[in-house]
Design a protein around this motif. Structure first.
Motif, PDB file in Angstrom:
ATOM      1  N   THR A   1    -104.620 -19.341  12.386  1.00  0.00           N
ATOM      2  CA  THR A   1    -104.766 -18.008  11.273  1.00  0.00           C
ATOM      3  C   THR A   1    -106.231 -17.951  10.907  1.00  0.00           C
ATOM      4  O   THR A   1    -107.204 -18.500  11.103  1.00  0.00           O
ATOM      5  N   VAL A   2    -106.244 -16.489  10.356  1.00  0.00           N
ATOM      6  CA  VAL A   2    -107.359 -15.909   9.827  1.00  0.00           C
ATOM      7  C   VAL A   2    -107.002 -15.455   8.362  1.00  0.00           C
ATOM      8  O   VAL A   2    -105.888 -15.055   7.813  1.00  0.00           O
ATOM      9  N   LYS A   3    -108.039 -16.252   7.492  1.00  0.00           N
ATOM     10  CA  LYS A   3    -107.797 -15.983   5.945  1.00  0.00           C
ATOM     11  C   LYS A   3    -108.888 -15.109   5.271  1.00  0.00           C
ATOM     12  O   LYS A   3    -109.669 -15.266   5.780  1.00  0.00           O
TER      13      LYS A   3
ATOM     14  N   VAL B   1    -103.383 -13.919   8.424  1.00  0.00           N
ATOM     15  CA  VAL B   1    -102.749 -13.268   9.586  1.00  0.00           C
ATOM     16  C   VAL B   1    -102.622 -14.382  10.553  1.00  0.00           C
ATOM     17  O   VAL B   1    -103.719 -15.105  10.612  1.00  0.00           O
ATOM     18  N   ASN B   2    -101.740 -14.303  11.529  1.00  0.00           N
ATOM     19  CA  ASN B   2    -101.761 -15.307  12.535  1.00  0.00           C
ATOM     20  C   ASN B   2    -101.900 -14.644  13.751  1.00  0.00           C
ATOM     21  O   ASN B   2    -101.241 -13.792  14.294  1.00  0.00           O
ATOM     22  N   HIS B   3    -102.785 -15.084  14.604  1.00  0.00           N
ATOM     23  CA  HIS B   3    -103.389 -14.578  15.770  1.00  0.00           C
ATOM     24  C   HIS B   3    -102.474 -15.213  16.902  1.00  0.00           C
ATOM     25  O   HIS B   3    -102.344 -14.341  17.823  1.00  0.00           O
ATOM     26  N   GLY B   4    -101.822 -16.357  16.592  1.00  0.00           N
ATOM     27  CA  GLY B   4    -101.145 -16.759  17.823  1.00  0.00           C
ATOM     28  C   GLY B   4    -101.684 -17.918  18.529  1.00  0.00           C
ATOM     29  O   GLY B   4    -101.100 -18.610  19.433  1.00  0.00           O
ATOM     30  N   LYS B   5    -103.059 -18.200  18.456  1.00  0.00           N
ATOM     31  CA  LYS B   5    -103.858 -19.040  19.374  1.00  0.00           C
ATOM     32  C   LYS B   5    -104.781 -19.733  18.456  1.00  0.00           C
ATOM     33  O   LYS B   5    -105.155 -18.877  17.568  1.00  0.00           O
TER      34      LYS B   5
END
Length: 383
Positions: free
Chosen positions: A53-55, A70-74
């Motif tokens: 995640t990016v916060k 947001v969730n980058h998935g990796k």
């Protein structure tokens, strides 16, 4: 003046002048790998973590919680704001993704041109603020596949690619946009600097990522080595039908002999090895072909010694005993005269007899132990 420092799962907001922690920001569930401050508001910044995640943080918020995620998935390796402050780029896995922070964290584009993990991203500045061309930016990404990619996020396309002789770990531009530096996993640094005369004339080479004409692609011909390497790094799409070359199996010597129906030679070959599983497998194959007893009858004294030695070592092993005990009985019946005439074969038989007697004693001891334990287990079961 305030500074941000990232730790394991915690983001600390520091007052550098007093050397005190102003805020502890919680929310990440794994290592916090990277962060960047907003170019339009010094009170807002983003952090990327290995929890995928990016916060987005705003230190003016009282509860000290992230205002967006947001969730980058990796696992995130790098994150940065784009100059407008409303977009952010994240690097993780083999992709670089562009996010619209103003639009609620909407994913705008995902660049997946790397074959391995993207380790770092930065902005490359080109153009002339005082000239006719306005200042423009492109995203540079480097990865463990040894490639540096240049991404035009306005037109959403990769404009250039450069290969280096080692996995790449970091990339950065100098504040004046004149020098580009790349760090590799083997400790080497690749640096490039734009030439002043090219800047003044408006012709800037790729080292500075300046404005260049689209290069004409060289026509590949079958006489070129690169002709046979074309498309090797391209990834297949969902509609592509993949033709995979089957792996060639390497056969053992005994398997080659079995394919040629040389049954006795296959048995002798596998008996000379040290793998009992291969010996039993060959014997079972010969049983299926009804050739095992014929092979035993054709063995000479030396080869018969190999067979008796194998039976002596492995016939009492439970997973092999079902086959080997029956084979041992047949060998003694068929080759009794040969065994009596050879002292070496007699010694093998004596050793075989001792092994069987020892196994019988072990089985008797186990039955006695079972007889003692069984009543105790029944009594324990009643209670």
């Amino acid at each position: 003046m305030l500074c941000r420092v990232v730790m394991i799962g915690i983001v600390k907001y520091w007052d550098v002048s007093s050397e005190n922690v102003v805020l502890d920001l919680f929310g990440h569930k794994d290592y916090v790998r990277c962060g960047d401050c907003s170019p339009v508001n010094a009170e807002m910044f983003v952090t990327g973590s290995y929890d995928h995640t990016v916060k987005l943080w705003d230190v003016r918020v009282e509860n000290s919680k992230s205002v967006m995620e947001v969730n980058h998935g990796k696992p995130i390796e790098d994150v940065m704001f784009l100059p407008s402050g409303g977009l952010a780029a994240t690097a993780g896995g083999n992709s670089v993704k562009i996010w619209d922070l103003i639009g609620g964290g909407k994913l705008l584009y995902s660049m997946e041109s790397h074959n391995k993990t993207v380790t770092s991203v930065c902005l490359g500045r080109f153009g002339n603020e005082s000239g006719e061309e306005a200042m423009q930016y492109r995203i540079l990404s480097v990865a463990l596949d040894g490639y540096m990619k240049v991404f035009d996020y306005v037109n959403m396309k990769v404009t250039h690619s450069m290969r280096f002789p080692a996995p790449l770990m970091s990339v950065a531009f100098s504040p004046d946009g004149m020098t580009r530096v790349i760090g590799t996993s083997n400790g080497s640094i690749f640096a490039g600097r734009k030439k002043r005369e090219n800047v003044e004339s408006g012709l800037v080479n790729f080292w500075s990522l300046g404005r260049v004409e689209e290069p004409q692609k060289r026509l590949l011909r079958p006489t070129y080595f690169r002709y046979f390497q074309r498309g090797q790094i391209e990834k297949p799409s969902e509609s592509d039908f993949l033709v995979v070359r089957p792996k060639k199996l390497k056969l053992g010597e005994h398997d080659k002999l079995l394919k040629k129906f040389r049954h006795k030679e296959a048995l002798v070959c596998v008996l000379s090895g040290k793998n009992p599983e291969n010996v039993v497998a060959v014997m079972e194959e010969l049983v299926a072909r009804r050739k095992l007893l014929k092979c035993v009858s054709n063995l000479d004294n030396e080869e018969l010694g190999l067979l008796l030695s194998f039976l002596q070592k492995h016939s009492t092993i439970p997973r092999y005993s079902g086959l080997l005990m029956g084979l041992m009985k047949k060998v003694l019946e068929m080759r009794a005269e040969d065994i009596k005439a050879s002292d070496i074969l007699k010694s093998h038989i004596r050793n075989l007899k001792r092994s069987v007697e020892e196994e019988i004693r072990i089985q008797q001891s186990l039955q006695e132990i079972q007889g003692i334990i069984s009543p105790l287990l029944r009594i324990a079961g009643r209670k």
